[in-house]
Scaffold this active site. Structure first.
Site, short mmCIF file in Angstrom:
data_model
loop_
_atom_site.label_atom_id
_atom_site.label_comp_id
_atom_site.label_asym_id
_atom_site.label_seq_id
_atom_site.Cartn_x
_atom_site.Cartn_y
_atom_site.Cartn_z
N HIS A 168 0.87 -1.19 0.00
CA HIS A 168 0.00 0.00 0.00
C HIS A 168 0.90 1.23 0.00
CE1 HIS A 168 -3.73 2.19 1.21
NE2 HIS A 168 -2.93 2.92 1.95
N ASP B 124 1.17 4.92 0.35
CA ASP B 124 0.54 6.19 0.77
C ASP B 124 1.31 7.34 0.17
OD1 ASP B 124 0.03 4.53 3.80
OD2 ASP B 124 -1.60 5.45 2.65
N HIS C 81 -2.54 4.91 -2.66
CA HIS C 81 -3.53 5.74 -1.94
C HIS C 81 -3.09 7.20 -2.04
CE1 HIS C 81 -5.32 6.79 2.30
NE2 HIS C 81 -5.92 7.44 1.32
N GLY D 97 -3.13 10.89 6.86
CA GLY D 97 -1.91 11.68 7.00
C GLY D 97 -0.80 10.98 7.75
N ASP E 226 -8.66 1.21 6.20
CA ASP E 226 -7.27 1.66 6.26
C ASP E 226 -7.02 2.49 7.52
OD1 ASP E 226 -5.29 3.77 3.99
OD2 ASP E 226 -4.76 2.63 5.78
N SER F 276 1.85 0.07 10.87
CA SER F 276 2.74 -0.04 12.04
C SER F 276 2.64 -1.41 12.71
CB SER F 276 2.45 1.07 13.05
OG SER F 276 1.09 1.29 13.12
C1 DX5 Z 1 -2.85 7.05 6.87
C2 DX5 Z 1 -2.57 5.99 5.80
C3 DX5 Z 1 -2.68 4.57 6.31
C4 DX5 Z 1 -1.74 4.29 7.49
C5 DX5 Z 1 -1.92 2.88 7.97
O1 DX5 Z 1 -2.98 8.31 6.26
O2 DX5 Z 1 -3.48 6.13 4.72
O3 DX5 Z 1 -2.41 3.70 5.23
O4 DX5 Z 1 -0.41 4.50 7.07
O5 DX5 Z 1 -0.93 2.64 8.94
P1 DX5 Z 1 -1.32 2.15 10.43
O6 DX5 Z 1 -1.69 0.68 10.26
O7 DX5 Z 1 -0.06 2.35 11.22
O8 DX5 Z 1 -2.49 2.96 10.89
ZN ZN Z 2 -3.39 4.55 3.24
#
Ligand code: DX5
Ligand code: ZN
Length: 205
Positions: free
Chosen positions: A32, A34, A65, A141, A167, A188
């Site tokens: 994924h 980001d 994303h 974010g 997500d 995480s």
């Molecule tokens: C937040 C992101 C998510 C996030 C997910 O803006 O879109 O994809 O990084 O990570 P965790 O699992 O640590 O919430």
């Molecule tokens: Zn994301």
């Protein structure tokens, strides 16, 4: 249920390359990506050259994303790479229908994302134009946030003929609350112990 691994919490470019290589050898279904432009969200993450470099490094399915105000400039740079899904945010102030069509016309799955405090009603005009709906269970974010249970009410309103992606804040506990999801994104939690924690999530589904 498919598992998409986010690496937003990794702040060094060198470490990001290392984690892509590790994920290539893991049981993750997707990586994924980001992407944040510092405008739609205050964070900046993955400039276009680094996004291209990491996508080329990935041997997994890739789920991009875009937390950006101007998705077109990202889509045109990655549409011919190994991208399986591009998700844009319903909150951006752009003509979404044209952008979603551009993604679909590039033979890439089109997703629409709803941030934590946005009503699910805003995606109604786009339901026939997307392959998936990404429900943010944290505020877009940052990685490492807690899952917000109030989002479960929103998840119930997602039509069941469209892929549901959830997500944010997903771990071996909170995954139990999102069993209906087709794809879950976890960052995480998984990065703490990639192989064991992907398996733990797969066993909880
Ligand atoms: C937040 C992101 C998510 C996030 C997910 O803006 O879109 O994809 O990084 O990570 P965790 O699992 O640590 O919430
Ligand atoms: Zn994301």
């Amino acid at each position: 249920m498919e598992i998409a691994v986010s690496f937003l919490s990794i702040k060094s470019a060198k470490e990001r390359m290392e984690v892509i290589k590790k994920l290539n050898n893991s049981s993750a279904d997707y990586i994924h990506f980001d992407v944040a432009d510092g405008k739609f969200v205050k964070e900046k993450y993955l400039c276009i050259p680094e996004l291209v470099k990491l996508l080329k490094l990935s041997t997994k399915k890739n789920d991009v994303h875009l937390m950006v105000e101007d998705p077109i400039k990202y889509i045109e740079q990655i549409k011919n790479l190994n991208v399986d899904r591009i998700t844009i945010h319903v909150e951006i102030n752009k003509a979404l229908k044209g952008i979603l069509k551009y993604i679909k016309d590039s033979d890439i799955e089109a997703g629409i994302a709803v941030d934590l405090n946005t009503s699910i009603d805003f995606i109604k005009p786009y339901l026939k134009l997307v392959d998936s709906i990404l429900i943010m269970s944290v505020k877009a974010g940052n990685g490492g946030q807690e899952f917000v249970p109030a989002v479960l009410e929103k998840i119930k309103k997602v039509p069941n003929n469209i892929k549901l992606e959830v997500d944010g804040g997903i771990n071996n506990e909170t995954i139990k609350w999102v069993k209906d999801a087709d794809i879950i994104v976890s960052g995480s939690y998984i990065l703490k112990d990639i192989d064991n924690n992907i398996e733990k999530l797969k066993n909880k589904e």
